[in-house]
Design a protein around this motif. Structure first.
Motif, short mmCIF file in Angstrom:
data_model
loop_
_atom_site.label_atom_id
_atom_site.label_comp_id
_atom_site.label_asym_id
_atom_site.label_seq_id
_atom_site.Cartn_x
_atom_site.Cartn_y
_atom_site.Cartn_z
N LEU A 145 0.58 -1.26 0.32
CA LEU A 145 -0.23 -0.03 -0.14
C LEU A 145 0.88 1.57 -0.16
N ARG A 146 0.53 2.28 -0.84
CA ARG A 146 0.99 3.66 -0.58
C ARG A 146 0.03 4.38 -0.49
N GLY A 147 0.49 5.84 0.06
CA GLY A 147 -0.17 6.86 -0.08
C GLY A 147 -0.34 7.79 -0.60
N VAL A 148 -1.86 8.47 -1.40
CA VAL A 148 -1.30 9.38 -1.63
C VAL A 148 -2.62 10.37 -0.73
N VAL A 149 -2.09 11.67 -0.30
CA VAL A 149 -3.10 12.92 0.06
C VAL A 149 -3.73 12.95 -1.26
N THR A 150 -5.28 13.31 -0.11
CA THR A 150 -5.98 14.53 -1.72
C THR A 150 -6.38 15.24 -0.16
N CYS A 151 -6.57 16.48 -0.91
CA CYS A 151 -7.58 17.34 -0.65
C CYS A 151 -9.01 17.73 -0.73
N ILE A 152 -9.78 17.98 -0.10
CA ILE A 152 -11.29 17.79 -0.55
C ILE A 152 -11.90 19.29 -1.35
N ARG A 153 -12.20 19.09 -2.38
CA ARG A 153 -12.89 20.04 -3.30
C ARG A 153 -13.56 20.86 -2.85
N GLY A 172 7.33 11.72 0.91
CA GLY A 172 8.77 9.75 1.20
C GLY A 172 8.74 9.35 -0.11
N ASP A 173 9.29 7.89 0.81
CA ASP A 173 8.73 6.66 -0.12
C ASP A 173 7.52 6.30 0.01
N TRP A 174 6.65 6.73 1.29
CA TRP A 174 4.93 5.30 1.06
C TRP A 174 4.59 6.82 0.49
N LEU A 175 4.48 7.82 1.64
CA LEU A 175 3.46 9.19 0.61
C LEU A 175 3.75 9.81 -0.24
N CYS A 176 3.62 9.38 -1.51
CA CYS A 176 3.83 9.53 -2.38
C CYS A 176 2.80 9.57 -2.90
N GLY A 177 2.11 10.92 -2.94
CA GLY A 177 1.44 11.41 -3.93
C GLY A 177 0.61 12.77 -3.72
N PHE A 178 -0.45 13.32 -4.23
CA PHE A 178 -1.13 14.05 -4.18
C PHE A 178 -2.81 14.55 -4.72
N HIS A 326 3.07 1.56 -14.59
CA HIS A 326 3.88 2.96 -15.20
C HIS A 326 3.56 4.04 -14.77
N ALA A 327 2.38 4.24 -13.96
CA ALA A 327 1.33 5.59 -14.05
C ALA A 327 1.58 5.71 -12.31
N ALA A 328 2.07 4.69 -11.53
CA ALA A 328 1.42 4.54 -9.83
C ALA A 328 2.86 5.40 -9.97
N PHE A 329 2.71 6.07 -8.81
CA PHE A 329 3.62 7.01 -7.39
C PHE A 329 4.72 6.60 -7.12
N CYS A 330 5.02 5.11 -6.81
CA CYS A 330 5.93 4.54 -5.95
C CYS A 330 7.02 5.10 -6.51
N ASP A 331 7.64 4.17 -5.35
CA ASP A 331 9.83 4.90 -5.98
C ASP A 331 10.15 3.40 -6.93
N THR A 334 9.83 -0.36 -6.00
CA THR A 334 8.59 -1.00 -5.49
C THR A 334 7.94 -1.35 -7.06
N ARG A 335 7.96 -0.25 -7.52
CA ARG A 335 7.02 -0.40 -9.16
C ARG A 335 7.76 -1.71 -9.68
#
Length: 346
Positions: A145-153, A172-178, A326-331, A334-335
Motif C-alpha cells: 500500500l502507498r498513500g496519496v494525500v487528497t484535498c477535498i474540493r 517520501g517513499d510511502w506518502l508518494c502523491g497528492f 507505470h503511472a503509480a507514484f511509488c519508487d 517498488t514498481r
C-alpha cells in the motif's frame, strides 16, 4: 466488438471467470474511508456509543440517495474514526478485503481533514499508525500500500493548502502523491493550483478527480492548471474527441472505476461505459473500485464484469495493470517488484 471478443464472451463459464477473477491486480483509485467495510464502521460506532443507524440499509449496507447524499453519508461514517488507532484498524480491515480480491498493489487516498483535522503534528501520528498497519499487511498478506494525500474540493482552497502542507511535510517513499477528491461541481480546478504547486515542489505525483460529473473541459483544466499526470475517472472526456486525443498524446493515465460509474448513473450500463473506446483511442486506462462497499463492487467483480461485457482476457488485464504500475507514484524499486509479480508464470 470484433468476432474474437464475441467468441471469448460466449466461451466464458464459471471456471474461466474464476481464472480471470483470480488474476493479480493493482488499484490506483481507492478512497480509504470509502473502502471501510460497513460492519467495521458499525462495530466502531457501537464501541464509541455513536448512533449511525441512519446511514445503513436494513441489510447492513450503506444507504444514500444520490452522489451528494453519498458524500454526507461518507463523512458520517468517517466521523467515528477519531484516533490513530482507529485508522490502524481501518488499514487492516481495508487491506484484508483488497488481498481477498487479489490486489497486490494499491494506492489509497488519505485526507488530513479526516486524519487530524489538517494539523501537521496530528497528521504525522495518523500517518505513522496507518503505515505501521500497512507494513504488517505487506508482511502478512503480500499486499503493498502507498498513500496519496487528497484535498477535498468542496471544503475549499484554504483547507486544501493545509492538506498540501501535510503532504509536503511527510512526502517520501510511502506518502508518494497528492490529489483532489470531493464534489466536482464546486469551484474550479485552477482554484487549487497553489496546493498542487506545493505538492509538486515536494516531489509528489499529482492526480485530480475530473470528468466524472462535469464535461471534458474538466480534464483539460486538470492537466493545464494543475499539471497532473493522472486523472481520477476522466470518463466523460469521451464526448469530446479532441480532449481524448490530448489525454492520449500527453500520456495521461485515467483511474477508471467502471462499477462506480454505473452504480452512480454516470453511464446506464457497463456496455455503455467508454473504457474500451478510450483504450482504442490510445488512452492509458486502469481499473479501480473507488469506494467499493458503497458501490457494491470488488476488484474481482470488476474483472469478471469487464470480461463478460468486453471479452477482456489475461492479456488485456496485464496491459491495464502495467498501465497502473507505470503511472503509480511509488519508487522505482517498488514498481519493478510489482511488475514482476504481475507477469504470468512461464
Amino acid at each position: 466488438m470484433d468476432e474474437e471478443r464475441r467468441e471469448r464472451i460466449a466461451a466464458l463459464d464459471e471456471e474461466r471467470l474464476e481464472q480471470i477473477a483470480a488474476l493479480p491486480k493493482t488499484e490506483l483509485h481507492l478512497h480509504f474511508e470509502g473502502a471501510a467495510p460497513p460492519g467495521f464502521i458499525r462495530g466502531l460506532a457501537k464501541e464509541k456509543h455513536v448512533d449511525l443507524s441512519g446511514i445503513f440499509n436494513r441489510d447492513g449496507s450503506y444507504a444514500y440517495r444520490d452522489f451528494v447524499h453519498f458524500l454526507s453519508v461518507y463523512e458520517a461514517a468517517t466521523s467515528v474514526l477519531k484516533t490513530p488507532d482507529d485508522y490502524a484498524r481501518l488499514t487492516t480491515a481495508v487491506l484484508e478485503e483488497c488481498a481477498k480480491n487479489g490486489v497486490i498493489y494499491a494506492e489509497t487516498f488519505l485526507s488530513p481533514d479526516f486524519c487530524g483535522g489538517g494539523d501537521v503534528p496530528a497528521w504525522r501520528e495518523y500517518l505513522h499508525a496507518i503505515r505501521e498497519a500497512a507494513d504488517a499487511a505487506e508482511r502478512d498478506m503480500g499486499i503493498t500500500l502507498r498513500g496519496v494525500v487528497t484535498c477535498i474540493r468542496h471544503f475549499g482552497p484554504d483547507k486544501a493548502k493545509r492538506a498540501a502542507l501535510c503532504a509536503a511535510e511527510t512526502a517520501g517513499d510511502w506518502l508518494c502523491g497528492f490529489g483532489m477528491a470531493g464534489d466536482e461541481n464546486r469551484g474550479e480546478q485552477k482554484d487549487f493550483a497553489y496546493s498542487f504547486d506545493m505538492a509538486r515542489e515536494a516531489g509528489l505525483g499529482l492526480t485530480s478527480h475530473a470528468c466524472e460529473w462535469r464535461g471534458a473541459s474538466e480534464a483539460r483544466n486538470a492537466i493545464r492548471d494543475l499539471g497532473v499526470s493522472r486523472i481520477g475517472h476522466g470518463v466523460r472526456a469521451i464526448a469530446d474527441p479532441a480532449t481524448v486525443e490530448m489525454i492520449a498524446e500527453e500520456g495521461i493515465t485515467l483511474e477508471v472505476c467502471p462499477g462506480s460509474n454505473v452504480f452512480l448513473g454516470v453511464f446506464p450500463s457497463l456496455k455503455d461505459h467508454p473504457i474500451e473506446r478510450l483504450r482504442k483511442a490510445g488512452v492509458k486506462v486502469t481499473v479501480s473500485t473507488d469506494d467499493p462497499p458503497f458501490f457494491h463492487t470488488t476488484m474481482r467483480k470488476e474483472y469478471t464484469d469487464l470480461a463478460k461485457t468486453f471479452g477482456w482476457d489475461e492479456a488485456d488485464f496485464l496491459e491495464i495493470n502495467r498501465n497502473a504500475m507505470h503511472a503509480a507514484f511509488c519508487d522505482d524499486a517498488t514498481r519493478d517488484a510489482i511488475l514482476k509479480r504481475l507477469e504470468p508464470e512461464t
